[in-house]
Design an enzyme around this catalytic site. Sequence first.
Site: not given
Length: 486
Positions: A241, A246
């Site tokens: 995730d 990110h």
Amino acid sequence: MTSDLSPHVLVLFGATGDLASRKLFPGLYRLAVAGRLPQHFAVIGSGRRSPGTDEEFRGLVRAALDEFVGDVDDTVAGSLLDRIRFVPSSADDGRDLAAAVEAAEDRLLEESRCLLSDVRRLLYLSVPPSAVEGMVQMLDKEDLVDRARLVAEKPFGTDLATARELHTVLCDVFEEIQIFRIDHFLGKEAVQNILALRFANGLFEPAWNRHTIESVQIDVPEKLTVEGRGSFYEGTGCLRDMVTTHLCQLLGFVALEDPHAFRESAIRAAKAAVFSAVRPLDPERVVFGQYDGYREEPDVAPDSEVETFVAIEVWIDNDRWRDVPFYLRTGKALAEGRRTITVRFRDPRHRWLKPADGGIPAPNELVIELADQPRIAIDVRAKRPGPDMAVVEGVFRLDLVGDVPGADPLEAYERLLLDVMRGDRTLFISSDEVDRLWEICQPVLDRRPPVQAYPQGSWGPEPALELPLGGWRLGNHAPDPGLTAR
């Protein structure tokens, strides 16, 4: 302000979901307020289940604007809502959607008096990776690929093999230039400012190397739990995730060489060079954690071994960064919600300059807060006033969001939606990046570290606190009110 964008039909799959409510529709509204949307456009929300009539769907969108925008201009919102409708679709049946797109394009042709070849389609595919293949095949079957740009949301697969399968699925139907793999962190003003900070300032760029820097921390803790997203987290976990997307993208921006231009080819080439030099992760230097109470969350298995926390040591084997460790940390239910990059400098070791308190001096650190109001602090040492040559610690602070004439910041999804309509892929992720980042992380998926419990409101499992030599900036230092994220 008047936009010069071509007429667009925007098709938002997952239009009744959380992302659409929190980010996509508010982003479209703010672009409308700023006059940045095309003069002629239509928005079609889609998904398996209809929320009711078009008016009922517009009511849901208006409620989302009231909740996530706040003070809404009724005139702008009304004009936007008039252009929104909902049409159900699925991987098995997209006929009604195709008819709705065709009808919308006919209206835009009548309004704009342009050619059909001038009308663009923006297809925003906010669906799980398992649903992508069927949806892409449906778009192909219904002839919705022509003149289209496809926005794909993370995660881009669940491991190296599935990422490559997903790439094949997308490129069997779309040209690579049509595909926009979105990571909203790259749309943040604060993240883009990393490049300006480094390359526009002679104070920093000459010191941005292994001779001056001891270590780098990229720290994105979250106070929130999974908050009803148990099913998603059970199938994804924190590594997939947050880390492969990110945090690795932040690593790329911090570590890249001078790209010489802010355009797609230059930025992508610079990031590719960094990622090619990143050493595959050592599972022995990775800590997985799971917050107490996660297994009691809805849709979570009572014996779940899914990680809600990850801390990682990363090495980049190139001339600039060799022997400089990068530490990445993120997780749910932690003590603070922050997005902090800490550059820790080497100690000059002039021992004749003694700390006034007689203790061991803390290292100089450059701290970049990637909040909505980005700020920078630099820890320094200075002489304490008085008769003795003793040093004390001080802090330089720089507020990057003061009253800047002509400033016009965009929220991340606003910026990225606008870039898709412009056809600008500079802040989107290439297929080669996706592949390489999975290669880097695959050893951890193959030899998963044991998941260790940690209390909610803490900084994670104890072994993670000990991962960086000298500790983490966050959690090991007293909170600095001047840098607390807003």
